[in-house]
Design a protein around this motif. Structure first.
Motif, PDB file in Angstrom:
ATOM      1  N   ARG A 128       0.727   2.505  -7.592  1.00  0.00           N
ATOM      2  CA  ARG A 128      -0.720   2.211  -7.674  1.00  0.00           C
ATOM      3  C   ARG A 128      -0.976   0.718  -7.454  1.00  0.00           C
ATOM      4  NH1 ARG A 128      -0.601   5.840 -11.676  1.00  0.00           N
ATOM      5  NH2 ARG A 128      -0.544   4.254 -13.316  1.00  0.00           N
ATOM      6  N   ARG A 129      -0.152  -0.126  -8.070  1.00  0.00           N
ATOM      7  CA  ARG A 129      -0.342  -1.579  -7.919  1.00  0.00           C
ATOM      8  C   ARG A 129      -0.149  -2.009  -6.473  1.00  0.00           C
ATOM      9  NH1 ARG A 129       2.284  -1.633 -13.063  1.00  0.00           N
ATOM     10  NH2 ARG A 129       4.313  -1.915 -12.077  1.00  0.00           N
ATOM     11  N   ARG A 131      -0.726  -0.222  -3.799  1.00  0.00           N
ATOM     12  CA  ARG A 131      -1.855   0.255  -2.983  1.00  0.00           C
ATOM     13  C   ARG A 131      -3.056  -0.658  -3.083  1.00  0.00           C
ATOM     14  NH1 ARG A 131      -2.291   6.189  -4.692  1.00  0.00           N
ATOM     15  NH2 ARG A 131      -0.099   6.427  -5.001  1.00  0.00           N
ATOM     16  N   ARG A 132      -3.190  -1.333  -4.214  1.00  0.00           N
ATOM     17  CA  ARG A 132      -4.341  -2.229  -4.406  1.00  0.00           C
ATOM     18  C   ARG A 132      -4.102  -3.460  -3.645  1.00  0.00           C
ATOM     19  NH1 ARG A 132      -4.551  -1.632 -10.867  1.00  0.00           N
ATOM     20  NH2 ARG A 132      -5.058   0.540 -10.904  1.00  0.00           N
TER      21      ARG A 132
END
Length: 132
Positions: A128-129, A131-132
């Motif tokens: 998730r990190r 992708r940001r």
């Protein structure tokens, strides 16, 4: 108490990791007799126990890493519910007497992970990190 609250996500990750490693051990005992053979498991394993062993090894591995946590936890939680009702509930009503306490505990720890996800220390969080 704020200092303890700050550690809650990490503590939940530790719960996920330890529960998953212990869960995976059951599958390894069935499949590879490591660290010892599963007590009471027939050899060769019937199809249902073979499927359970693979769920325990693969699901436990994914949960340990925190990868695809929600899906893996859903399958593992379901497996433990089935295990309780097929192997333990028929032995009596009380889980402490029918040997079903571990199955119930795994079921609900994994069920919680379906909603909580992998936590702070997980490959899911790392993905998730990125992708940001």
């Amino acid at each position: 108490m704020q200092s303890l609250d700050a550690w809650a996500p990490r503590a939940l990750s530790l719960l996920r990791i330890i529960a998953a490693l212990l869960f995976m051990e059951h599958g390894l005992m069935k499949l590879l007799h490591f660290p010892a053979p599963q007590p009471g498991a027939p050899d060769p394993l019937p199809t249902m126990l073979l499927a359970a062993a693979w769920i325990e090894v693969v699901g436990g591995g994914l949960l340990t890493l925190g990868l695809f946590t929600r899906a893996a936890a859903f399958v593992c939680s379901g497996q433990m519910a089935v295990a309780y009702f097929t192997a333990h509930a028929s032995q009596g009503f009380w889980p402490a007497l029918n040997g079903g306490e571990p199955a119930i505990l795994y079921c609900f720890v994994f069920f919680y992970r379906v909603f909580a996800g992998g936590g702070a220390w997980s490959l899911d969080a790392m993905r998730r990190r990125r992708r940001r």
